[in-house]
Each structure stands twice: as C-alpha cells, then as structure tokens.
Design a protein around this motif. Sequence first.
Motif, PDB file in Angstrom:
ATOM      1  N   GLY A 178      47.716 -33.305  26.598  1.00 30.04           N
ATOM      2  CA  GLY A 178      48.103 -32.005  25.848  1.00 30.04           C
ATOM      3  C   GLY A 178      49.712 -32.172  25.517  1.00 30.04           C
ATOM      4  N   ILE A 179      50.426 -32.938  25.873  1.00 26.88           N
ATOM      5  CA  ILE A 179      52.076 -32.973  25.731  1.00 26.88           C
ATOM      6  C   ILE A 179      52.007 -33.768  24.258  1.00 26.88           C
ATOM      7  CG2 ILE A 179      54.073 -34.116  26.135  1.00 26.88           C
ATOM      8  CD1 ILE A 179      53.507 -31.796  27.880  1.00 26.88           C
ATOM      9  N   ALA A 180      51.057 -34.818  24.018  1.00 27.66           N
ATOM     10  CA  ALA A 180      51.206 -35.854  22.880  1.00 27.66           C
ATOM     11  C   ALA A 180      50.620 -34.834  21.732  1.00 27.66           C
ATOM     12  CB  ALA A 180      50.153 -37.055  23.101  1.00 27.66           C
ATOM     13  N   ALA A 181      49.531 -33.909  22.028  1.00 26.93           N
ATOM     14  CA  ALA A 181      49.278 -33.050  20.953  1.00 26.93           C
ATOM     15  C   ALA A 181      50.266 -31.951  20.350  1.00 26.93           C
ATOM     16  CB  ALA A 181      48.065 -32.080  21.460  1.00 26.93           C
ATOM     17  N   ARG A 182      51.058 -31.315  21.652  1.00 23.67           N
ATOM     18  CA  ARG A 182      52.343 -30.803  21.377  1.00 23.67           C
ATOM     19  C   ARG A 182      53.155 -31.674  20.319  1.00 23.67           C
ATOM     20  NH1 ARG A 182      50.549 -29.118  26.294  1.00 23.67           N
ATOM     21  NH2 ARG A 182      50.562 -26.856  26.927  1.00 23.67           N
ATOM     22  N   GLY A 183      53.434 -32.572  20.732  1.00 26.62           N
ATOM     23  CA  GLY A 183      54.308 -33.572  19.616  1.00 26.62           C
ATOM     24  C   GLY A 183      53.894 -33.798  18.582  1.00 26.62           C
ATOM     25  N   LEU A 184      52.588 -33.845  18.356  1.00 22.75           N
ATOM     26  CA  LEU A 184      51.937 -33.910  16.868  1.00 22.75           C
ATOM     27  C   LEU A 184      52.163 -32.661  16.101  1.00 22.75           C
ATOM     28  CD1 LEU A 184      48.301 -35.231  17.683  1.00 22.75           C
ATOM     29  CD2 LEU A 184      50.176 -36.360  16.210  1.00 22.75           C
ATOM     30  N   ALA A 185      52.009 -31.578  16.678  1.00 24.00           N
ATOM     31  CA  ALA A 185      52.539 -29.887  16.063  1.00 24.00           C
ATOM     32  C   ALA A 185      53.929 -29.983  15.927  1.00 24.00           C
ATOM     33  CB  ALA A 185      51.986 -29.026  16.979  1.00 24.00           C
ATOM     34  N   MET A 186      54.850 -30.508  16.654  1.00 21.58           N
ATOM     35  CA  MET A 186      56.190 -30.634  16.531  1.00 21.58           C
ATOM     36  C   MET A 186      56.536 -31.404  15.252  1.00 21.58           C
ATOM     37  SD  MET A 186      57.624 -30.524  20.138  1.00 21.58           S
ATOM     38  CE  MET A 186      59.389 -30.661  19.743  1.00 21.58           C
ATOM     39  N   GLY A 208      62.188 -25.906   6.961  1.00 25.75           N
ATOM     40  CA  GLY A 208      62.324 -24.347   6.862  1.00 25.75           C
ATOM     41  C   GLY A 208      61.565 -24.062   8.348  1.00 25.75           C
ATOM     42  N   VAL A 209      60.893 -24.988   8.993  1.00 27.49           N
ATOM     43  CA  VAL A 209      60.240 -24.871  10.170  1.00 27.49           C
ATOM     44  C   VAL A 209      60.738 -25.662  11.321  1.00 27.49           C
ATOM     45  CG1 VAL A 209      58.030 -24.615  11.220  1.00 27.49           C
ATOM     46  CG2 VAL A 209      58.265 -24.029   8.921  1.00 27.49           C
ATOM     47  N   SER A 210      61.093 -25.118  12.320  1.00 27.84           N
ATOM     48  CA  SER A 210      61.752 -26.099  13.501  1.00 27.84           C
ATOM     49  C   SER A 210      60.798 -26.350  14.557  1.00 27.84           C
ATOM     50  CB  SER A 210      62.624 -25.613  14.241  1.00 27.84           C
ATOM     51  OG  SER A 210      63.290 -26.006  15.484  1.00 27.84           O
ATOM     52  N   GLY A 211      60.612 -27.874  15.083  1.00 31.58           N
ATOM     53  CA  GLY A 211      59.629 -28.216  16.022  1.00 31.58           C
ATOM     54  C   GLY A 211      59.975 -27.763  17.299  1.00 31.58           C
ATOM     55  N   GLY A 212      61.437 -27.115  17.361  1.00 31.66           N
ATOM     56  CA  GLY A 212      61.734 -26.328  18.491  1.00 31.66           C
ATOM     57  C   GLY A 212      60.766 -25.212  18.771  1.00 31.66           C
ATOM     58  N   THR A 213      60.313 -24.427  17.778  1.00 34.37           N
ATOM     59  CA  THR A 213      59.604 -23.346  18.014  1.00 34.37           C
ATOM     60  C   THR A 213      58.220 -23.765  18.481  1.00 34.37           C
ATOM     61  OG1 THR A 213      60.721 -22.396  15.887  1.00 34.37           O
ATOM     62  CG2 THR A 213      58.628 -21.377  16.344  1.00 34.37           C
ATOM     63  N   ILE A 214      57.728 -24.772  17.878  1.00 31.94           N
ATOM     64  CA  ILE A 214      56.565 -25.173  18.540  1.00 31.94           C
ATOM     65  C   ILE A 214      56.676 -25.634  19.874  1.00 31.94           C
ATOM     66  CG2 ILE A 214      54.705 -26.776  18.320  1.00 31.94           C
ATOM     67  CD1 ILE A 214      55.067 -24.906  15.903  1.00 31.94           C
ATOM     68  N   ALA A 215      57.666 -26.244  20.441  1.00 31.45           N
ATOM     69  CA  ALA A 215      57.718 -26.563  21.884  1.00 31.45           C
ATOM     70  C   ALA A 215      58.159 -25.166  22.436  1.00 31.45           C
ATOM     71  CB  ALA A 215      59.365 -27.508  21.908  1.00 31.45           C
ATOM     72  N   PHE A 216      58.689 -24.383  22.269  1.00 25.64           N
ATOM     73  CA  PHE A 216      58.815 -22.936  23.102  1.00 25.64           C
ATOM     74  C   PHE A 216      57.476 -22.125  23.153  1.00 25.64           C
ATOM     75  CE2 PHE A 216      60.756 -19.336  24.928  1.00 25.64           C
ATOM     76  CZ  PHE A 216      62.146 -19.523  25.140  1.00 25.64           C
ATOM     77  N   ILE A 217      56.837 -22.154  22.087  1.00 20.32           N
ATOM     78  CA  ILE A 217      55.457 -21.067  22.202  1.00 20.32           C
ATOM     79  C   ILE A 217      54.391 -22.031  22.727  1.00 20.32           C
ATOM     80  CG2 ILE A 217      56.165 -19.824  19.987  1.00 20.32           C
ATOM     81  CD1 ILE A 217      53.887 -21.632  18.378  1.00 20.32           C
ATOM     82  N   TRP A 274      53.512 -21.633   3.223  1.00 22.28           N
ATOM     83  CA  TRP A 274      54.839 -20.649   3.876  1.00 22.28           C
ATOM     84  C   TRP A 274      54.307 -19.397   4.401  1.00 22.28           C
ATOM     85  CZ3 TRP A 274      58.890 -23.243   4.560  1.00 22.28           C
ATOM     86  CH2 TRP A 274      59.552 -24.167   3.781  1.00 22.28           C
ATOM     87  N   GLY A 275      53.275 -18.766   3.838  1.00 21.43           N
ATOM     88  CA  GLY A 275      52.868 -17.622   4.748  1.00 21.43           C
ATOM     89  C   GLY A 275      52.404 -17.967   6.216  1.00 21.43           C
ATOM     90  N   PHE A 276      51.794 -19.101   6.238  1.00 23.61           N
ATOM     91  CA  PHE A 276      51.290 -19.465   7.633  1.00 23.61           C
ATOM     92  C   PHE A 276      52.423 -19.680   8.302  1.00 23.61           C
ATOM     93  CE2 PHE A 276      50.684 -23.154  10.754  1.00 23.61           C
ATOM     94  CZ  PHE A 276      49.298 -22.568  11.206  1.00 23.61           C
ATOM     95  N   PHE A 277      53.543 -20.167   8.035  1.00 22.71           N
ATOM     96  CA  PHE A 277      54.883 -20.573   8.894  1.00 22.71           C
ATOM     97  C   PHE A 277      55.653 -19.169   9.165  1.00 22.71           C
ATOM     98  CE2 PHE A 277      54.065 -25.244   7.706  1.00 22.71           C
ATOM     99  CZ  PHE A 277      54.087 -25.658   8.938  1.00 22.71           C
ATOM    100  N   PHE A 278      55.525 -18.301   8.221  1.00 25.76           N
ATOM    101  CA  PHE A 278      56.084 -17.168   8.315  1.00 25.76           C
ATOM    102  C   PHE A 278      55.445 -16.255   9.467  1.00 25.76           C
ATOM    103  CE2 PHE A 278      56.971 -12.616   7.754  1.00 25.76           C
ATOM    104  CZ  PHE A 278      58.194 -12.371   7.253  1.00 25.76           C
ATOM    105  N   GLY A 279      53.881 -16.301   9.460  1.00 21.58           N
ATOM    106  CA  GLY A 279      53.436 -15.963  10.687  1.00 21.58           C
ATOM    107  C   GLY A 279      53.712 -16.363  12.046  1.00 21.58           C
ATOM    108  N   LEU A 280      53.779 -17.688  11.998  1.00 22.78           N
ATOM    109  CA  LEU A 280      54.053 -18.434  13.247  1.00 22.78           C
ATOM    110  C   LEU A 280      55.640 -18.145  13.824  1.00 22.78           C
ATOM    111  CD1 LEU A 280      52.927 -21.034  14.576  1.00 22.78           C
ATOM    112  CD2 LEU A 280      54.507 -22.188  13.411  1.00 22.78           C
ATOM    113  N   LEU A 327      66.654 -26.340  18.029  1.00 22.39           N
ATOM    114  CA  LEU A 327      66.764 -24.788  18.204  1.00 22.39           C
ATOM    115  C   LEU A 327      65.662 -24.246  17.692  1.00 22.39           C
ATOM    116  CD1 LEU A 327      70.475 -24.144  16.952  1.00 22.39           C
ATOM    117  CD2 LEU A 327      69.360 -23.507  19.239  1.00 22.39           C
ATOM    118  N   PRO A 328      64.763 -23.209  18.083  1.00 17.52           N
ATOM    119  CA  PRO A 328      63.769 -22.651  17.400  1.00 17.52           C
ATOM    120  C   PRO A 328      64.375 -21.917  16.288  1.00 17.52           C
ATOM    121  CG  PRO A 328      63.650 -22.441  20.019  1.00 17.52           C
ATOM    122  CD  PRO A 328      64.967 -22.977  19.453  1.00 17.52           C
ATOM    123  N   GLY A 329      63.504 -22.039  15.093  1.00 18.92           N
ATOM    124  CA  GLY A 329      63.953 -21.278  14.185  1.00 18.92           C
ATOM    125  C   GLY A 329      64.597 -21.916  13.123  1.00 18.92           C
ATOM    126  N   ILE A 330      65.540 -22.999  13.317  1.00 20.13           N
ATOM    127  CA  ILE A 330      66.484 -23.642  12.349  1.00 20.13           C
ATOM    128  C   ILE A 330      65.739 -24.941  12.080  1.00 20.13           C
ATOM    129  CG2 ILE A 330      68.615 -24.658  11.656  1.00 20.13           C
ATOM    130  CD1 ILE A 330      69.945 -22.398  13.079  1.00 20.13           C
TER     131      ILE A 330
END
Length: 319
Positions: free
Chosen positions: A12-20, A28-37, A106-112, A173-176
């Motif tokens: 599961g951690i590796a899957a989160r890494g794939l998403a990050m 425009g999208v931060s891997g830190g956002t994925i780590a947080f959610i 970009w719409g997908f990541f805006f919603g994310l 940093l989530p978001g940057i």
Amino acid sequence: MATDVLKSRYWGIAARGLAMGAADVVPGVSGGTIAFITGIYQELLDSLSRIGPQSVKTLFGEGVVAAWRQVNGNFLLALFGGILVSVFSLAKLIGYLLQHYPIVVWGFFFGLILASVFPIVRRVPRWSWRCWLALLTGVLMAILVSEMRPTEIAATPYTLFFSGALAICAMILPGISGSFILLMIGIYPQVIKAVHEIQVAALGWFAGGAICGLLLFSRLLSWLMHRFPSVTLSFLVGILLGSLKIVWPWKLSVDTLPGADHDKLAPALSNVMPDEFAHVSGEPSFVLGAAGAALLAFLLVLLIEWVHGRNVSNISHRS
C-alpha cells in the motif's frame, strides 16, 4: 499473520509512492498533497527527519539492522521505490495526456487539490488568529509562486544540484509542485530530458541536491508539525487554496488577451473563464470533461480519506 499485514501495508505504501510520483511529474501538483490525503505525511516527515548524525552513530554502534529500523527503512524504501518507478514509467503517459487532454487533466488535479483541503482542515486541533494568519500567508505564498514567469537557465552541475534541493522542498509541501518550480526557473525540460535519456551525470547532480534538500527541510517541517500543529496545518491549507490558481484548467497567454498589459513582469499565462477561453482560442473548452474529472478526483479523495479512517480504526481496535 502479522507478517502478511506488514507485507500488505508496504504494498500500500508503494502504491502511494506511485501516485506521488505521477503527481510530481505534473507541473502544478505536489506529491506532498497525495501523501497527506493518503495518511502518510507525518510518518514520511518523521522518518526522513531521523536520518542524520544519530542514525550514523547507530549504524556504526549497533549495526545496519538497528539503523534501518531507526529511520523506518522499510517504509522509505517502499515509498521512494514507488515514486521512482512512477517517475520513470509514467512520465511519458502524463506528458501525452497533458499534450492532448490538458484541460481535463488540469480539471482532475483542480478537484484533487480542492478536496484535499477538507481532510487537512479537520485535523487542525484549534483555530486561532495565528492559524488564520498562517492560512493567509500560505495563500499569498502560493499565489506569488504562480505569478512567476518562466525563465531559462543552463543545466550545469551546480544549477542541477540547487534545482533538485529547491524542487524537493516544494514537493514535500502539499500544494506547491516541485516540477512547477523547475518549470518557472527554466530547468524542467532539461530534467525531463535527462530522465527520458537516462543521463546519469545530470540525474546524479539533481538527485544529490534533492537528497540534501529533503533531509534538511523534512527535519524542519517535522519539528513544526509536532511543535506548532495548528499553525503549520493552517499554513498548508493556505498553500493548497492558493495553488488552485496554478492548476485552473483554462488559461490563455497574456499576449492574446484584449487590453492586456504587456509589461515584461506580467505572468505568461492568465486564468480565464471557459467561455472566454473558447472565444479567444477558438478551441473547445471541454467544460463537461473538466467538471467530470474534478468531481471524480473529489470523490476519490473522499474515498481515500474514508478508507484511511477505517484502517486507523481497525488498527486501534486490534491494539
């Protein structure tokens, strides 16, 4: 039984890494956002902050196994293994989608990013005037970053090293987005080219800077999260809200907008409404596609948050 649970967790951690890694490829999208959610942000910061003189002392005093456990090595290996696999395997796919379906992506990541605000807000222990000030500071900081105009610098060992350090700080940093910072300072194409062509020397300098930046900045951020959780989380919420300006799907070059100020300090791109985008560019606005992608991302974040909550509840019941 316990071994099976651990194996399942690290997959599961590796899957989160794939998403990050997939998120970090997009400017425009931060891997830190994925780590947080996905519920691993604090563990990531704490694990990285343990890497330092104390872990080196443990390595020589108690051996490799003790040092590995001290820095939560299995967690870091699974996570960064997933990130590396994603970066090297998904870079072309993400590039293709951004080239052919940019508004929908970009719409997908805006919603994310928008949906990611809610789990963080719920984790703020107590709101005070300091929290609101930190939130405002985060918003202004993200907007300031979004107003930067792309420049261009040469890919030398020194610029690659410092670019890696700067990008990795932004990635945490989530978001940057670290890749967005690379794009603004003008070295993003060179880094992507180095990844595609496996340029070992360039990647080595960049990775060296990233490692140094990661170890130093994660230690600071982990300390802030433990010492000032409410203010730090509020600041992260502000960054997420401000970064929505960066990932707004409909953008036009400033030069194409009627009555635009063509001053050299103006941002290269300006956010517009979908109908204005279609009118000026002559291209479809893909409103339904972008809205659908944003809704899908929003629901995905809520699902991830629900699953994470259930897992935490199950673990607490077992213990």
